[in-house]
Design a protein around this motif. Structure first.
Motif, short mmCIF file in Angstrom:
data_model
loop_
_atom_site.label_atom_id
_atom_site.label_comp_id
_atom_site.label_asym_id
_atom_site.label_seq_id
_atom_site.Cartn_x
_atom_site.Cartn_y
_atom_site.Cartn_z
N ALA A 190 0.82 -1.21 0.00
CA ALA A 190 0.00 0.00 0.00
C ALA A 190 0.86 1.27 0.00
O ALA A 190 0.48 2.28 -0.59
CB ALA A 190 -0.93 0.00 1.21
N ALA A 191 2.02 1.20 0.66
CA ALA A 191 2.89 2.37 0.75
C ALA A 191 3.78 2.53 -0.48
O ALA A 191 4.51 3.52 -0.60
CB ALA A 191 3.76 2.27 2.00
N GLY A 192 3.72 1.56 -1.41
CA GLY A 192 4.51 1.65 -2.62
C GLY A 192 5.95 1.20 -2.47
O GLY A 192 6.82 1.59 -3.25
N TYR A 193 6.20 0.35 -1.46
CA TYR A 193 7.57 -0.11 -1.19
C TYR A 193 7.83 -1.53 -1.68
O TYR A 193 8.90 -2.07 -1.44
CB TYR A 193 7.86 -0.05 0.31
CG TYR A 193 7.77 1.33 0.92
CD1 TYR A 193 8.22 2.45 0.22
CD2 TYR A 193 7.24 1.52 2.20
CE1 TYR A 193 8.14 3.71 0.77
CE2 TYR A 193 7.16 2.78 2.76
CZ TYR A 193 7.61 3.87 2.05
OH TYR A 193 7.53 5.12 2.60
N ALA A 194 6.87 -2.13 -2.33
CA ALA A 194 6.99 -3.54 -2.69
C ALA A 194 8.15 -3.83 -3.64
O ALA A 194 8.70 -4.93 -3.64
CB ALA A 194 5.68 -4.04 -3.31
N LYS A 195 8.55 -2.84 -4.44
CA LYS A 195 9.59 -3.08 -5.44
C LYS A 195 10.93 -2.45 -5.06
O LYS A 195 11.80 -2.28 -5.91
CB LYS A 195 9.13 -2.56 -6.79
CG LYS A 195 7.91 -3.30 -7.35
CD LYS A 195 7.52 -2.80 -8.72
CE LYS A 195 6.32 -3.58 -9.27
NZ LYS A 195 5.91 -3.12 -10.62
N LEU A 196 11.11 -2.12 -3.78
CA LEU A 196 12.38 -1.58 -3.34
C LEU A 196 13.48 -2.63 -3.46
O LEU A 196 13.23 -3.83 -3.46
CB LEU A 196 12.28 -1.13 -1.88
CG LEU A 196 11.45 0.12 -1.57
CD1 LEU A 196 11.41 0.35 -0.07
CD2 LEU A 196 12.02 1.35 -2.28
N GLU A 197 14.72 -2.15 -3.53
CA GLU A 197 15.86 -3.06 -3.47
C GLU A 197 15.83 -3.79 -2.14
O GLU A 197 15.31 -3.28 -1.15
CB GLU A 197 17.16 -2.28 -3.63
CG GLU A 197 17.35 -1.65 -5.01
CD GLU A 197 17.50 -2.70 -6.10
OE1 GLU A 197 18.03 -3.79 -5.81
OE2 GLU A 197 17.10 -2.41 -7.25
N ARG A 198 16.43 -4.98 -2.12
CA ARG A 198 16.27 -5.88 -0.98
C ARG A 198 16.63 -5.20 0.35
O ARG A 198 15.87 -5.28 1.32
CB ARG A 198 17.12 -7.14 -1.16
CG ARG A 198 16.91 -8.16 -0.07
CD ARG A 198 17.73 -9.42 -0.26
NE ARG A 198 17.39 -10.43 0.72
CZ ARG A 198 17.82 -10.44 1.97
NH1 ARG A 198 18.63 -9.48 2.40
NH2 ARG A 198 17.45 -11.39 2.81
N ASN A 199 17.78 -4.55 0.42
CA ASN A 199 18.20 -3.94 1.69
C ASN A 199 17.24 -2.85 2.14
O ASN A 199 16.90 -2.75 3.33
CB ASN A 199 19.62 -3.39 1.56
CG ASN A 199 20.67 -4.47 1.45
OD1 ASN A 199 20.42 -5.64 1.80
ND2 ASN A 199 21.86 -4.11 0.97
N ASP A 200 16.80 -2.01 1.19
CA ASP A 200 15.83 -0.96 1.53
C ASP A 200 14.50 -1.57 1.94
O ASP A 200 13.83 -1.08 2.86
CB ASP A 200 15.64 -0.03 0.34
CG ASP A 200 16.89 0.80 0.04
OD1 ASP A 200 17.70 0.99 0.96
OD2 ASP A 200 17.04 1.22 -1.11
N TYR A 201 14.11 -2.64 1.24
CA TYR A 201 12.85 -3.31 1.56
C TYR A 201 12.88 -3.85 2.99
O TYR A 201 11.94 -3.65 3.77
CB TYR A 201 12.61 -4.45 0.57
CG TYR A 201 11.29 -5.18 0.77
CD1 TYR A 201 10.16 -4.82 0.04
CD2 TYR A 201 11.17 -6.22 1.68
CE1 TYR A 201 8.95 -5.47 0.21
CE2 TYR A 201 9.98 -6.89 1.87
CZ TYR A 201 8.87 -6.52 1.14
OH TYR A 201 7.68 -7.17 1.33
#
Length: 310
Positions: A190-201
């Protein structure tokens, strides 16, 4: 043939709906504030000091009262009709600091987060329900939720966490409890973080989980039995904190002290009896000290939120 018949019935239902109620384009009625500056709420760093560690720092200061715990009802967040009718009023009230309005809007948007987004999505849900042969229950639920959420676009639905966090940040216990029920995956998507790089995720996900624990700790210290139950489960599973199962013992003791539900009391009393053979007398004494400390804070705060009191 049966599937074709279902799709025909769905088409008839949709035709009747649109003939009786003129559709409103979601984009045309979106509140201007969300068009220009959508609310983005990220987990705050150290929003609350967590006091669920055995032997932790000095607990928060609470105000003394006359020793009576006031049973606090949770507001009925369900709305009638269509959510879009209520949206602008709730949004404005929330932004002016009305924590209950923020909670009600957040809960309804979370409900719509799972609703069919358009006619195609609804038809897919109806077909799935038919395949599972649920005697029409899921069909009715999907149709009802679709009607309630009609006109609320995806961007608005994704704001559920922002509104709940707005209320939770202000110490609103029902919102703090509700955030604990949101899965990290729901939040990240929902926050739009699903496709972040692994470490950021991983960092964003960990921050959210920590905020859940912080909100739970705050709710628990204001007498939320739901929060105590969730904290007990998290610590018993050893997914948060240190000395997890010993802390679960402390939370179980608090639940037993506060609940008026015989079944719930007996369940946690059974847990406690089983744990007697696991911990040393010194460890149990340590857990009981934590329990007494938190119970003193709850007593001073003066409120009680029963686990079955909606």
């Amino acid at each position: 043939m049966a599937a074709l018949l279902l799709l025909v019935l769905a088409a008839i239902w949709l035709a009747n709906k649109y003939s009786s109620t003129a559709p409103v384009a979601a984009e045309s009625v979106k509140p201007q504030s969300l068009q220009d500056s959508p609310i983005e709420h990220q987990p705050a760093e150290n929003a609350y000091t967590v006091h669920d560690m055995l032997g932790s720092e000095k607990p928060i200061t609470a105000t003394d009262n006359d020793g009576q715990l006031i049973i606090m009802p949770r507001p009925d967040w369900a709305l009638d009709g269509n959510l879009l009718v209520h949206f602008s009023q709730l949004e404005q009230a929330a932004k002016q600091g009305d924590t209950e309005a923020a909670y009600v809007l957040g809960m309804n948007l979370h409900n719509c987060y799972f609703a069919p987004e358009d006619d195609t999505h609804l038809a897919e849900r109806l077909e799935q329900a038919y395949q599972f042969n649920d005697n029409g229950v899921a069909v009715a639920e999907n149709a009802e939720r679709y009607d309630f959420c009609f006109g609320v676009d995806k961007q608005q639905r994704n704001q559920f966490y922002a509104y709940l966090a707005m209320a939770a940040d202000n110490g609103y216990v029902p919102a703090q409890e509700a955030i604990a029920l949101i899965t990290p995956e729901q939040y990240m998507h929902a926050a739009g973080y699903a496709k972040l790089e692994r470490n950021d995720y991983v960092a964003k996900r960990s921050s959210f989980v920590q905020q859940q624990v912080d909100f739970l700790s705050s709710a628990a210290q204001h007498g939320s039995i739901k929060a105590l139950i969730k904290l007990s489960k998290l610590h018993y599973a050893q997914t948060v904190g240190q000395d997890g199962r010993l802390q679960a013992y402390a939370f179980n003791q608090m639940i037993m002290e506060l609940t008026d539900d015989t079944e719930l009391y007996n369940r946690y009393n059974w847990f406690q009896q089983r744990a007697q053979s696991v911990f040393t007398p010194e460890e149990i004494e340590q857990a009981m000290a934590m329990s007494d400390q938190w119970l003193s804070i709850i007593q001073a705060n003066g409120t009680l939120y029963l686990h079955n009191n909606e």
